[in-house]
Design an enzyme around this catalytic site. Structure first.
Site, mmCIF file in Angstrom:
data_model
loop_
_atom_site.group_PDB
_atom_site.id
_atom_site.type_symbol
_atom_site.label_atom_id
_atom_site.label_comp_id
_atom_site.label_asym_id
_atom_site.label_seq_id
_atom_site.Cartn_x
_atom_site.Cartn_y
_atom_site.Cartn_z
ATOM 1 N N ASN A 1 -12.241 -1.458 -1.121
ATOM 2 C CA ASN A 1 -11.556 -2.043 0.031
ATOM 3 C C ASN A 1 -12.262 -1.628 1.314
ATOM 4 O OD1 ASN A 1 -8.981 -3.048 1.554
ATOM 5 N ND2 ASN A 1 -9.287 -0.959 2.298
ATOM 6 N N GLU A 2 -12.509 -2.573 2.153
ATOM 7 C CA GLU A 2 -13.110 -2.302 3.472
ATOM 8 C C GLU A 2 -14.207 -1.233 3.362
ATOM 9 O OE1 GLU A 2 -10.167 -1.794 6.600
ATOM 10 O OE2 GLU A 2 -9.450 -3.817 6.296
ATOM 11 N N GLU B 1 -6.057 -9.354 3.248
ATOM 12 C CA GLU B 1 -5.252 -8.672 4.272
ATOM 13 C C GLU B 1 -5.221 -9.557 5.503
ATOM 14 O OE1 GLU B 1 -5.808 -4.518 5.166
ATOM 15 O OE2 GLU B 1 -6.366 -4.075 3.082
ATOM 16 N N GLN C 1 2.186 -6.274 5.280
ATOM 17 C CA GLN C 1 2.404 -5.877 3.900
ATOM 18 C C GLN C 1 3.832 -6.274 3.488
ATOM 19 O OE1 GLN C 1 1.237 -1.824 3.101
ATOM 20 N NE2 GLN C 1 -0.791 -2.082 4.044
ATOM 21 N N TYR D 1 -6.677 -9.206 11.130
ATOM 22 C CA TYR D 1 -5.344 -8.986 11.718
ATOM 23 C C TYR D 1 -5.310 -9.617 13.094
ATOM 24 C CZ TYR D 1 -4.260 -5.726 7.987
ATOM 25 O OH TYR D 1 -3.999 -5.170 6.760
ATOM 26 N N GLU E 1 0.830 -1.193 0.000
ATOM 27 C CA GLU E 1 0.000 0.000 0.000
ATOM 28 C C GLU E 1 0.874 1.257 0.000
ATOM 29 O OE1 GLU E 1 -2.808 -0.029 3.231
ATOM 30 O OE2 GLU E 1 -3.889 1.717 2.466
HETATM 31 O O1 AHR Z 1 -2.983 -2.727 6.063
HETATM 32 C C1 AHR Z 1 -3.288 -1.532 6.728
HETATM 33 C C2 AHR Z 1 -4.762 -1.194 6.662
HETATM 34 O O2 AHR Z 1 -5.511 -2.151 7.354
HETATM 35 C C3 AHR Z 1 -5.364 -1.190 5.286
HETATM 36 O O3 AHR Z 1 -5.166 0.011 4.623
HETATM 37 C C4 AHR Z 1 -6.808 -1.397 5.564
HETATM 38 O O4 AHR Z 1 -7.461 -2.031 4.499
HETATM 39 C C5 AHR Z 1 -6.816 -2.195 6.843
HETATM 40 O O5 AHR Z 1 -7.687 -1.675 7.776
#
Ligand code: AHR
Length: 489
Positions: free
Chosen positions: A172-173, A293, A342, A239, A25
């Protein structure tokens, strides 16, 4: 005694190489400094792109790279990133540090990067603040070989033939940074945007809809109900460090270690439950669950910009990666594309850079060791593992998976979540006679072992001596806090 049984003569699902994808990103020093240094940089580069980073990603056979975000994607206007660099407008990267983005790395540079690595590009379009026309024209610019306004513009900018990009995400999201939408509203937006993302000759698009945030099962239900038949993938984001972002990536005690690995294993439950909903709407398995992600999210390194998400990476992150990849293998039928967040200098990075220096993180080494599973047949297996207990809670101490590659070699990958105890594992291989075994191991001297620019090889794979083969049975001694890959022939 821990045991694993592998049925080597069975297996019907292929482990998609694309679950080994990365995500990059416009965030902190992922793009600028990580990939892009510019043509005039003293750092060795090809057309502005770092040679060392490209070589490292070629070595792990990176299959695909997702770009330009992330939250950045829904604020990005691709036409700002084409044409002569000195004429490109700037913008504010409001999500990530409020820094000025000069747009010097745009569509041509990203697709050049992918060509240098030899990976497939995966482009995320702007739904949150963009228009249907804008995304439609991006696809035309990148994929159309005939005569058209966008194809002609591409040629005017120096690229004759279309790139033919296959993977496209529609936002995205969009439940969060991508527009705060409700699933019903996004489903309609998806249908509208996706309609105008055209298939040009030779390269039908693989369209990925925004999927759920972790356990938002309702989102999956609505999207599958409204969009099955119009999408190839539904993106899940998860995450495993979330909730404890204040915890350091390198300074932690066993409780933090346990917390992180317990959260990692939640991926299995998430995929299982989302897959069950997907099976209801899509029994034919036409829509992939795309985990585009994932990774561990820790506190930023002291003294760095909090908006840049720069974190170190230890042997704990290696175990996170190994567990997650083994979970993806288990769900090979539904999970066919995934991207760790990332690639460089951001979150659970596989590479860190500091000016001209580059280091490979423990997570990189897991990707390197596990690449043998790409495109292999997942072998049915069962692991009976003892618990790793911390306080009142327990998780299985061993996570593992097995596959058979095109040459008939069996690969068994595994991790020991116990940070202090070695574990014995007995692996029975059924259905195929095997005669030899070799292996690689990744571990660290302590639970916080990691690589630094001063000591970049402190954590690196070594030949594994702790395995013996006798009558189709492997006796393995897993060191504490380790990741192992065996090759059995
Ligand atoms: O990877 C960092 C961020 O985490 C991304 O921009 C977003 O899609 C997610 O919330």
């Amino acid at each position: 005694m821990n045991s694993m049984v592998i049925q080597a003569d069975l297996g019907k699902d292929t482990i998609s190489p694309h679950v080994y994808g990365n995500f990059s990103e416009h965030l902190g020093h992922c793009i600028y400094g990580g990939f892009w240094v510019g043509e005039d940089s003293p750092i060795p580069n090809v057309r502005g792109i770092r040679k060392d980073v490209v070589a490292a990603l070629k070595k792990i056979k990176l299959p695909n790279l997702r770009w330009p975000g992330g939250c950045f994607a829904d604020e990005y206007h691709w036409t700002d990133g084409i044409g002569p660099r000195e004429n490109r407008p700037t913008m504010i990267n409001t999500h990530w540090g409020g820094v000025t983005e000069n747009n010097h790395f745009g569509t041509h540079e990203f697709l050049d990067l992918c060509e240098q690595i030899g990976c497939e590009p995966y482009i995320c379009g702007n739904v949150g603040s963009g228009t249907v026309q804008e995304m439609s024209q991006w696809v035309e610019y990148v994929n159309f070989d005939g005569v058209s306004p966008m194809a002609n513009l591409r040629r005017a900018n120096g690229r004759e033939e279309a790139w033919k990009v296959h993977f496209w995400a529609v936002g995205n999201e969009n439940w969060g940074c991508g527009g705060q939408m409700r699933p019903e509203f996004y489903a309609d937006q998806y249908r509208r945007f996706a309609t105008y993302c055209r298939n040009y000759p030779d390269k039908p698009l693989y369209k990925v809809a925004c999927g759920p945030c972790g356990p938002s099962y309702d989102w999956t239900d609505v999207l599958m109900r409204e969009c099955t038949g119009r999408m190839n993938g539904l993106a899940l984001h998860y995450y495993c460090g979330s909730g404890r972002e204040s915890r350091s990536a390198t300074q932690y005690a066993e409780g933090d270690w346990f917390f992180n690995l317990k959260n990692t294993l939640f991926m299995d439950e998430l995929i299982t439950k989302h897959s069950t909903i997907m099976d209801k709407h899509d029994p034919g398995n036409t829509v992939a669950l795309v985990v585009d992600e994932w990774g561990a999210w820790h506190a930023v390194e002291p003294g760095t910009n909090p908006g840049f998400l720069y974190q170190q990476n230890t042997i704990r992150d290696a175990v996170v990666a190994a567990m997650t990849l083994d979970i993806f293998h288990k769900h090979a039928r539904r999970v066919r594309l995934a991207n760790i967040a990332q690639t460089v200098n951001v979150l659970q990075a596989v590479i860190l850079t500091q000016d001209e220096k580059m280091l490979l993180t423990p997570t990189y080494h897991v990707f390197d060791m596990y690449k043998v599973h790409m495109d292999a047949t997942l072998l049915p297996s069962h692991v009976a593992a003892e618990d790793y207990t911390f306080g009142p809670e327990s998780i299985p101490a061993i996570t593992a998976s097995a596959s058979r590659d095109a040459a008939g070699k069996i690969h068994v990958s595994m991790s020991n979540a116990n940070p202090e105890q070695a574990l014995d594992l007995s692996i029975q291989i059924r259905g195929q006679t095997v005669s030899s075994v070799t292996g690689k191991v990744l571990t660290g001297k302590t639970i916080t072992s990691h690589n630094t620019f001063e000591a970049p090889r402190a954590v690196r794979p070594a030949t594994f001596e702790g395995v013996k083969l006798s009558r189709n049975k492997l006796s393995v001694k897993l060191p504490p806090r380790s990741v192992i890959v065996l090759e059995v022939v």
